[in-house]
Enzyme design. Structure first.
Site, PDB file in Angstrom:
ATOM      1  N   GLU A 261      95.519  66.680  79.887  1.00  0.00           N
ATOM      2  CA  GLU A 261      96.532  65.621  79.876  1.00  0.00           C
ATOM      3  C   GLU A 261      96.827  65.354  78.413  1.00  0.00           C
ATOM      4  OE1 GLU A 261      98.131  62.495  79.176  1.00  0.00           O
ATOM      5  OE2 GLU A 261      96.812  61.211  80.365  1.00  0.00           O
ATOM      6  N   CYS A 296     100.083  57.828  76.136  1.00  0.00           N
ATOM      7  CA  CYS A 296     100.645  59.175  76.227  1.00  0.00           C
ATOM      8  C   CYS A 296     101.940  59.207  77.028  1.00  0.00           C
ATOM      9  CB  CYS A 296      99.621  60.128  76.831  1.00  0.00           C
ATOM     10  SG  CYS A 296      98.894  59.526  78.363  1.00  0.00           S
TER      11      CYS A 296
END
Length: 505
Positions: A261, A296
């Site tokens: 990720e 993110c």
């Protein structure tokens, strides 16, 4: 203002106990809101990684020993016990997270609530896993019977970031343990305190030794040896795209599975049909200023329909001016510091480059005038942005949003997808059919309609393109740590009959 917590001095958590790093080195812990040194953490090296992997290996013994063979219900008891301990320590853990990372105390409290909920969720999935074993597969022939077993992958290396230190670690630890894996957790050296406290909680509840090992240290010294270790069966990583590439390269040498990720540069497309501008404005605020923009999935590219751009930006600036920026321990703080001096300087460089490339800084761009120390940056709004600018193309990881205006829906979609990343995206419109159209054509793993950043433990989380692959959370998070085995038996009494039977002597 809340009083800062006492900072415990912990060792490395290996084999169910605490030990000093082999080389005796430590890394100072800096409170980013005050720039004061408040403690230190152990600096692990390859020698310590070897000990941590060895501690996890015998417990698992390649899927034959007690933790892997324990029922899901047994593993669930430990996960629920961890959740209960976290719930009882939320106030303390939140304060520890705040002084370690600079995030507002209220955000840290919410994080700890989510940590406990995540352990509880995967406890339930661990228990349910028992009933899913030996699931039969329907076959078109009668002579074979087939079922499926789901087994723990083995020893897993979990390398986690600093923006949500304990929460991001929990996203990996909880499903890994629920699946029956043993784990070596390596949190970021910039924010490790609450992850070490997780080790203390595991010790308190009697988690079998070696099931979870926690080492702290620098990426090259402690993270890289985990990624390349021959007895680590899988790597799960959250962090930068550059580091993700390095981990993939190391894992590829042993054909080791990874889930990644990575970064993002997510769009938030806002149309002119919104009736309530303030309701619409709140979502880019949450999408890029929550947690100091150190997210993110931050929707840091705001796309505005030309008919609404001017009034929308006027209100966005007013909302940004109204954010309380302060020591994150103060009541009502809504924007704390960024994580470190290095991150502060990097964000400032992004803003400076945007200005030099021709962007207009509509608001922010500097240290708040009332704060003389700490790594604080005002919420920053950039307009006049072109698609060739660095601020449009690269992840800033700070409270910095860039704005571009569009005329048509097709232009908005083209701009939204104009990125190497594909973690998330969003659309704001009162036309739900339009929202659905946009959701289908944005190239990302997550799409939000009339919101930004809700993160639900029950729903999959992960991206496409250079944002990585694999999914965390929900049932998908558990599957990350399970290996699927087909078991088939022949059921007939007679020979299968493919070869001619030889005559008897």
């Amino acid at each position: 203002m809340a009083a800062p917590p006492a900072i415990p001095r912990r060792g490395l958590f290996i084999g169910g106990g605490w030990r000093e790093p082999t080389l005796g080195r430590h890394i100072p812990v800096i409170n980013p809101a005050t720039e004061d040194t408040i403690g230190d953490i152990p600096a692990a090296t390859a020698e310590d990684v070897e000990l941590a992997v060895a501690a996890g290996g015998p417990v698992l013994a390649r899927r034959r020993e007690p933790w892997a063979r324990a029922s899901g219900a047994t593993r669930a008891k430990y996960l629920n016990a961890i959740a209960a301990k976290i719930t009882g320590k939320i106030a303390y853990l939140a304060l520890l997270e705040t002084v370690d990372s600079g995030k507002p105390k209220d955000e840290a409290v919410a994080d700890m609530d989510d940590v406990a909920a995540c352990f509880e969720y995967y406890a339930a999935l661990a228990e349910a896993l028992d009933g899913k074993q030996h699931a039969p597969i329907s076959l078109p022939m009668e002579e074979f019977k087939t079922y499926v077993l789901k087994e723990p992958i083995g020893v897993v290396g979990l390398i986690t970031p600093w923006n949500y230190p304990l929460l991001m670690a929990t996203w990996k630890v909880a499903p890994a343990l629920a699946a029956g894996c043993t784990a070596v957790l390596k949190p970021s050296e910039l924010a490790s305190l609450t992850c070490l406290e997780l080790g203390a909680i595991c010790e308190e509840i009697g988690l079998p030794s070696g099931v979870l090992n926690i080492i702290t240290g620098l990426g090259p010294d402690a993270g890289a040896p985990i990624a390349s270790h021959p007895h680590v069966d899988k790597i799960a990583f959250t962090g930068s795209t550059a580091t993700g590439k390095t981990i993939m390269t190391a894992a590829a040498q042993m054909v080791k599975p990874v889930s990644l990720e990575l970064g993002g540069k997510s769009p938030l497309v806002t149309f002119d049909d919104v009736a309530d501008i303030d309701k619409a404005v709140e979502w880019p605020m949450l999408g890029c200023f929550f947690n100091g923009g150190q997210v993110c999935s931050a929707t840091s590219r705001l796309l505005l329909h030309e008919k609404i751009a001017e009034p929308f930006l006027d209100r966005l600036v007013e909302w940004a001016k109204n954010i309380k920026i302060s020591d994150p321990l103060e009541e009502g703080c809504r924007l704390g510091s960024v994580i470190s001096k290095g991150q502060y300087e990097q964000i400032k460089k992004f803003i400076s480059t945007a200005r030099s490339e021709g962007a207009t800084i509509l608001h922010g761009g500097d240290r708040p005038k009332h704060l003389g120390k700490g790594f604080f940056i005002e919420p920053t709004i950039n307009t006049g942005v072109s698609t060739s600018m660095q601020i449009w193309r690269e992840e800033v990881f700070g409270p910095v949003i860039c704005v571009k205006v569009f005329k048509t829906e097709s232009e908005a979609v083209e701009l939204a997808n104009d990125t190497h990343y594909g973690l998330a995206g969003g659309v704001i419109s009162d036309d739900l059919e339009r929202c659905e159209r946009i959701a289908k054509v944005i190239h990302s793993g997550i799409v939000w309609k009339n919101c930004s950043q809700p993160t639900l433990v029950q729903a999959p989380w992960g991206g496409n393109k250079r944002s990585g692959f694999g999914r965390e959370l929900g049932e998908w998070g558990l599957e990350n740590y399970l290996s699927v085995k087909q078991v088939t038996r022949y059921c007939k009494d007679e020979l299968y009959g493919w070869y001619q039977r030889p005559s008897k002597l």
